[in-house]
Design an enzyme around this catalytic site. Sequence first.
Site, PDB file in Angstrom:
ATOM      1  CE1 TYR A 117      69.044  87.861  31.313  1.00 20.94           C
ATOM      2  CE2 TYR A 117      71.168  88.934  31.066  1.00 20.94           C
ATOM      3  CZ  TYR A 117      69.995  88.467  30.510  1.00 20.94           C
ATOM      4  OH  TYR A 117      69.777  88.611  29.163  1.00 20.94           O
ATOM      5  CB  SER A 144      72.845  87.445  27.273  1.00 16.74           C
ATOM      6  OG  SER A 144      73.313  88.745  27.607  1.00 16.74           O
TER       7      SER A 144
HETATM    8  C1  BGC Z   1      70.120  92.204  28.740  1.00 14.47           C
HETATM    9  C2  BGC Z   1      69.831  93.666  28.582  1.00 14.47           C
HETATM   10  C3  BGC Z   1      71.113  94.449  28.396  1.00 14.47           C
HETATM   11  C4  BGC Z   1      71.941  93.843  27.296  1.00 14.47           C
HETATM   12  C5  BGC Z   1      73.271  94.538  27.074  1.00 14.47           C
HETATM   13  C6  BGC Z   1      70.977  91.726  27.611  1.00 14.47           C
HETATM   14  O1  BGC Z   1      71.286  90.378  27.830  1.00 14.47           O
HETATM   15  O2  BGC Z   1      68.906  91.478  28.748  1.00 14.47           O
HETATM   16  O3  BGC Z   1      69.136  94.142  29.713  1.00 14.47           O
HETATM   17  O4  BGC Z   1      70.823  95.793  28.073  1.00 14.47           O
HETATM   18  O5  BGC Z   1      72.168  92.481  27.568  1.00 14.47           O
HETATM   19  O6  BGC Z   1      73.970  94.754  28.263  1.00 14.47           O
END
Ligand code: BGC
Length: 252
Positions: A153, A140
Amino acid sequence: MQLAGKVALVTGGSLGIGEAIARAFGREGAHITVDYFHHREPAEHVCREIGHGRAIAVQADVSKVADIERLVQTTVEKFGRLDILVNNAGIEMPTPFLEVTEEQWDQQLAVDLKGPFFVAQAAARQMIKHKKGKIINISSVHEDLPMPGNAAYCAAKGGLRMLIRTLADELAPHHINVVGIGPGAIATPINKHTLEDPQKVQALLSTIPLGRIGKPEDVAGLAVWLASDAADYVTGTTFFIDGGLMVHAGSL
Ligand code: BGC
């Protein structure tokens, strides 16, 4: 047909980014195991679309090592080998830091960090046999960019960033490439909580130079390339695919 004859395993392959990657791999000629956790029918549906005999749906919880071993074993029994792993399965439980429980932390880290670790281990044990493999981790932008209200997360994705780099180094002698894809805001079930709130969508859009939320298909093309022989010299790095969101991070 960039993946003709290759065998791939996609965790969380029945929906969102994983589904788009499984379908794209199918179009490129791969055989695919579509791992799913909850519901069999969507996984079966993806397999039917990929084509008869070319894809199987296997239920497995990536946070359980016994499930992981069965998942990889089933793939090898069905298709004979394993060339490509996409560690895609993930969860997100936005909660203010002061309210996060031990159970939430354990669950977040179990799926998003322990899972990729042990699926990569089981996959690498197969790939080593034929001295080639690709391990693609769906990370991410938040492996680098803080997201207040989502500390567990972010910690999991930050850990995944280091796992990618360490495994890239450790598995390089076996010609196993380990990379990350860092999606930004992509419309999938994981960020339903944001996409259903117009104010949150506006706030998010204001941080994305390209001015739109991404689609799972925006990510799938990069995964195909990383899985293909064309990317044999690529390892140990994360590719952000985020409409420019990371330009505001200042750190890369
Ligand atoms: C998350 C999303 C978020 C995006 C941008 C992703 O890793 O799962 O919830 O909107 O990142 O911030």
